[in-house]
Design an enzyme around this catalytic site. Structure first.
Site, PDB file in Angstrom:
ATOM      1  CE  LYS A  52      11.869  -8.278  12.809  1.00  0.00           C
ATOM      2  NZ  LYS A  52      10.479  -8.390  13.264  1.00  0.00           N
TER       3      LYS A  52
ATOM      4  CD  GLU B 141      20.178  -6.816  12.104  1.00  0.00           C
ATOM      5  OE1 GLU B 141      20.518  -7.933  12.519  1.00  0.00           O
ATOM      6  OE2 GLU B 141      19.311  -6.657  11.227  1.00  0.00           O
TER       7      GLU B 141
ATOM      8  NE  ARG C 177       3.966 -13.416   8.560  1.00  0.00           N
ATOM      9  CZ  ARG C 177       4.356 -12.767   7.458  1.00  0.00           C
ATOM     10  NH1 ARG C 177       3.970 -13.208   6.267  1.00  0.00           N
ATOM     11  NH2 ARG C 177       5.134 -11.715   7.525  1.00  0.00           N
TER      12      ARG C 177
END
Length: 672
Positions: free
Chosen positions: A122, A202, A296
């Site tokens: 990430k 975040e 994916r």
């Protein structure tokens, strides 16, 4: 080979589907259409997805799905040249893709290890977004496990914040934190769900924000395209429940900017195969932030297929075989980000979960099912009529995906309502009531659902859904299920024998009077009395099965003293009673304060107490695993343990099973 970033594209002849359930069934269907030889893998009791594969290979346990070395050995043994990982399991593992090529010469269908490493992490994905001038929320710039560091970050940018496992997935390792008081505990729990025990933090974009993701296709040479966006705002614990496409956010200009940003990021890294670029956006403030990349196939790929007339799995396989964008099966319809196709599609995830018990997994055997049909309706499931299917704690709770498609939003909502009315699953609890409540709610019909909506409105949605369910006419399956239920109850009644440690029997062994050999050769003999004592009950599903440790004692005679021998006895039914799936573990009585009841079903990991132990309020008595998450069962009183559940570690236990009996000292003295 060490300088390569991915395997070469080449024709696929023999494909291993390194997954299970509905997605394995889905991949097998597309591979068959391409004439590819398919190899499916399964564990005992979970093989329905292999029914259409050319070859089925049994694995020793569910853990093998995550064992890279074991997968490599399978590929070598069966001379397989490609592996499709589906989603979940090893689908985002750069190590899996790299080792499979270097050690077995097989291609893992997907973007290759370099892109997997850059996008699956990430923090690295956020760095890519920043390189491409795509908006990102303020965040810590490095992974951490330090609570003080995260506290300092939160005080600097303000609450709410989100902490996420760098290597999390499926909603694990994510916590929303709104104040400093709850931060230490939330961070500790998120760390426990992170394989690397590393988090980043975040600024949280949660209040009024919507979750929008872009379906990207790339050929690995700089050619990239999109198949518009999906909106996945209806979710709980960061796991999606209902997905729609195109987004119902009315600001098409904002959506178009998100799609263009996703295309720019994908082109920057020469993206190969399918990828989903995810964003959070606010229709009110017209702002948006990049969230993450899933490199994916996605669970919700089905609705994109519906609006774009494209088989995305076939596209993946063709790209891995060497096709370019013009050869990989994309529909020739124009793909202008500002102008979506004139059609809507909704996916509803049907799961084996008890919504009223905090969405806990519902384990058991699915005895009957019925899915809808008709124009614009698709069902993706691994369930097969006549093939037993058991929901266990080894895997996730997804039973089926219901996909409905129609020309207008009003049409598709009504079709979804009708399709859910025509859906029934018997044998486990499901989320059907909540899905019926969602599609009947005015907020859903008006396209007003943000990422917090489902969790905020859950009680009302469940109530609406239960009213819809109650109003449905009794169907043929409903009548069948009532009959089946009565049969199961009848079997259950006969299997409710409660065996406990210390139970003992005197056993008389005498020659049978009906035996012809006995009648002619044996004189009358007194009965011989043996003694049998249960020392430990391992598994009790009598008469279907019984496993226990026993002490068998022979009678004493003038010439030989009594002899005791310990055995482990295992009974297995070979009659129709084997169809009974109702566990005979002792049930807890909610009105009895001494009963510590296991409140959810799952796999027993460990029992932490013994009879005679003294425990205090809040002590953990056992640990239950549900879908890779370990949940603790605690006692709500202090006292002495006078009875404890005795089963084998790893056995499934149902909701409501009695875990222990804890009596306080006063109760014990009163009984003495």
């Amino acid at each position: 080979m060490s300088n390569m970033s991915r395997p070469p594209q080449r024709p696929i002849k023999r494909l291993l589907i390194a997954n299970r359930g509905e997605i394995a069934t889905r991949i097998i269907s597309s591979a068959r259409e391409l004439g590819i030889d398919t190899f499916a893998i399964y564990t005992p009791g979970d093989g329905s997805h292999t029914s259409r594969a050319a070859h089925a290979i049994e694995l020793p346990s569910s853990a093998t799905f995550m064992n890279i070395s074991a997968s490599i050995e399978l590929v070598k043994k069966y001379e397989i040249d490609a592996v499709h990982p589906g989603y979940g399991f090893l689908s985002e593992s750069a190590e899996f893709a790299k080792r499979m090529w270097e050690e077995a010469g097989a291609v893992v269908v997907g973007p290759g290890w370099e892109i997997l490493a850059r996008t699956g992490d990430k923090l690295k994905a956020r760095a890519l977004a920043a390189e491409c001038n795509v908006p990102v929320a303020p965040a810590l710039q490095h992974p951490t496990s330090s609570i003080p560091e995260i506290l300092a970050f939160a005080s600097r940018i303000g609450y709410p914040i989100m902490v996420k496992a760098v290597d999390g997935g499926g909603g694990r390792g994510i916590r929303l934190i709104r104040d400093s008081e709850s931060l230490p505990d939330a961070v500790t729990r998120a760390l426990a769900e992170s394989p690397s025990r590393q988090l980043f933090a975040e600024k949280a974009a949660v209040d009024g924000f919507r979750h929008v993701e872009v379906q990207i296709i790339g050929d690995g040479e700089g050619g990239v395209s999109h198949l518009w966006e999906r909106e996945c705002s209806i979710q709980r614990r960061y796991q999606k429940v209902v997905e729609v496409t195109p987004s119902v956010v009315p600001d098409r200009k904002l959506i178009s900017k998100v799609i263009e940003d996703a295309l720019r990021m994908a082109k920057h890294i020469n993206y190969l195969s399918l990828g989903t670029f995810e964003f959070l956006l606010s229709p009110n403030t017209h702002t948006y932030y990049f969230l993450e990349i899933n490199p994916r196939l996605q669970v919700e790929h089905t609705i994109t297929e519906s609006i774009s007339q494209t088989d995305l799995v076939k596209t993946q396989l063709l790209l891995a075989s060497g096709a370019n964008l013009s050869q990989c099966g994309l529909s020739p319809i124009p793909r202008n980000p500002a102008t979506p196709p004139p059609v809507y599609s909704i996916q509803l995830r049907i799961t084996a979960e008890n919504v009223q018990s905090n969405w806990t997994l519902s384990i058991g055997k699915i005895t009957l099912f019925q899915f809808p049909s008709g124009n614009g309706i698709r069902v993706d499931t691994h369930l097969v009529n006549g093939y037993p299917s058991v929901v266990s704690a080894d895997y996730d709770s997804l039973i089926a995906k219901l996909i409905v498609t129609a020309p207008t939003w009003d049409d598709v909502v009504r079709k979804a309502q009708r399709a859910l009315e025509d859906t029934e699953v018997v044998g486990v609890k499901t989320n059907l009531d909540v899905l019926r409540g969602i599609t009947s709610h005015r907020d859903f019909r008006d396209g007003m659902c943000n990422t917090r909506w489902l969790e905020t409105e859950q009680d009302e949605l469940l109530k609406i859904g239960q009213q819809v369910t109650a109003s449905l006419r009794t169907s043929m399956l409903g009548q069948q299920s009532a009959s089946t239920s009565s049969q199961i109850q009848s079997l259950s009644a006969s299997s409710s024998t409660l065996f406990r440690k210390g139970d003992a029997w005197s056993i008389t062994l005498a020659p049978s009077a009906s035996s012809s050999s006995n009648k002619t050769t044996c004189p009358a003999q007194p009965p011989v009395i043996h003694h049998l004592e249960l020392t430990r009950v391992l598994r009790n599903e009598f008469p279907t099965s019984l496993s226990a440790e026993v002490l068998f004692t022979t009678p004493s005679t003038p010439s030989q003293p009594a002899k005791s021998t310990a055995y482990t006895v295992t009974l297995s039914s070979t009659t129709s009673s084997a169809s009974s799936v109702s566990s005979s573990h002792r049930r807890g009585d909610p009105s009895d304060p001494s009963h510590v009841i296991i409140p959810f079903s799952g796999k027993l990991v460990e029992v932490l107490i013994d009879e005679g132990d003294v425990v205090k309020d809040g002590d953990v008595i056992c640990v239950i695993q549900q879908m890779k998450m370990e949940l603790e069962v605690r006692t709500n009183r202090s006292g002495r343990v006078v009875w404890v559940l005795e089963v084998e570690d790893g056995e499934d236990v149902g909701e409501g099973v009695l875990g222990a009996v804890v009596e306080d000292v006063g109760e014990e003295r009163a009984k003495l």
